[in-house]
Design a protein around this motif. Sequence first.
Motif, short mmCIF file in Angstrom:
data_model
loop_
_atom_site.label_atom_id
_atom_site.label_comp_id
_atom_site.label_asym_id
_atom_site.label_seq_id
_atom_site.Cartn_x
_atom_site.Cartn_y
_atom_site.Cartn_z
N UNK A 68 38.52 44.37 16.28
CA UNK A 68 37.99 43.32 15.08
C UNK A 68 37.02 44.03 14.29
N UNK A 69 36.21 45.05 14.66
CA UNK A 69 35.16 45.70 13.95
C UNK A 69 33.96 44.84 14.24
N UNK A 70 34.09 43.71 14.97
CA UNK A 70 32.97 42.93 15.19
C UNK A 70 31.74 43.41 16.22
N UNK A 71 31.92 44.49 16.92
CA UNK A 71 31.16 44.99 18.10
C UNK A 71 31.72 46.52 18.35
N UNK A 72 30.78 47.24 19.17
CA UNK A 72 31.04 48.27 19.46
C UNK A 72 30.13 48.68 20.72
N UNK A 73 30.24 49.70 21.66
CA UNK A 73 29.57 49.84 22.73
C UNK A 73 29.76 51.14 23.21
N UNK A 74 29.28 51.34 24.41
CA UNK A 74 29.10 52.73 25.14
C UNK A 74 29.52 52.24 26.61
N UNK A 75 30.53 53.24 27.32
CA UNK A 75 31.00 52.77 28.65
C UNK A 75 30.95 53.89 29.29
N UNK A 76 30.59 53.89 30.61
CA UNK A 76 31.10 54.87 31.60
C UNK A 76 32.10 54.04 32.72
N UNK A 77 32.44 54.71 33.49
CA UNK A 77 33.42 54.22 34.52
C UNK A 77 33.07 52.68 35.28
N UNK A 78 31.78 52.69 35.27
CA UNK A 78 31.42 51.61 35.95
C UNK A 78 30.58 50.51 34.99
N UNK A 79 30.07 50.98 34.11
CA UNK A 79 29.01 50.00 33.10
C UNK A 79 29.43 50.15 31.78
N UNK A 80 29.21 49.10 31.09
CA UNK A 80 29.41 48.97 29.64
C UNK A 80 28.18 48.23 29.12
N UNK A 81 27.72 48.50 27.83
CA UNK A 81 26.73 47.82 27.00
C UNK A 81 27.46 47.81 25.55
#
Length: 337
Positions: free
Chosen positions: A255-268
Amino acid sequence: MDWLNPESLASGFDTAAGTFPWGTTFEQLEALGVRPAYAEFGVSAWHVPGADVLGLRSSRTELMVPYRGRPVMSVRHRIDLPEGESHVNFVLRAHAQLVSQLAVPDYGEMQPARFKEENAWNVAVSAGWRVGNVSVGISWYGAPRNDEAEVKTSGVLFLDWDDEIAAAAPWLDAWQQEQVALEAMLREAHAVAKLQAGPAHEQALHRGNPKDIRALITAQRVLRGPSLHFTVPDFALLKGDAAADHQLVLWSAASGEAWGVSDIHNTVYCRRGETLRAQWVQVLPAKGGGSTDLSFGPLTNTSPYRPRERCGAIAQFMDILATMPGASFQYSETYDC
């Protein structure tokens, strides 16, 4: 000294303003008219006037929360040295009284040789017990301290409410709703950048019954880092030639309304109008071998040290991240001392 009622420790904590149940937040204390003498570390620690606890006089008590808006889970009572009384005599008498009331400690240490005037910052006698879901500990100093109180302090009594699942319960539903919304975003997200990084960790304190470990990790995130979420299982953007547990992916929602960073366990993640702070710290070799530390809000990643000129992939990843709406990025160096 008054006789101890263990049930009172298990149910709440004492201050000069009264007794409050475990689970009380600073905001609730303020609504009841309680104000700190001063606050420390932002809003995570309050210093308030103390009260008698376990028959011991405490002029100053410290209340601590794991995160802004979360409940008091740690209490530190600074134990006064009675005026005109020998520090050593008081400590031995007070400690014997605690042991007689709480029974044999689960752990403890006594080093009488530390009872010396110059040993105010050493511990001569210590012990710990369990009372329900509360850890109780005592540390008696080698000599009384003048630590910002009107009276000298002989030791400190620690109370830690560690029923994290119960403590997190009032905020759990809202956090889980965020998790559900995030999982939907991750399934439709597209990759903006990828980085081969250090190993991914669940970033939780694994205490308690292993069969409840997922509930415990969830509770710890709700309490200590509510913006840290779980990555959806088998996250497609972490698949490829590199090992999934050594990858970071910068993604954008469809949607373009959010972005983030992830590893295999965690996301912000960061919604439109929100901010997310990223840091790259080069820990240069000194006494230790150094490291390359990355953080994205509460999500952290550490890999062995490499000189900055050999970190081109990191620099490129961070440069791209810095262009995302609401992102901020800071680079710094320190030494592994």
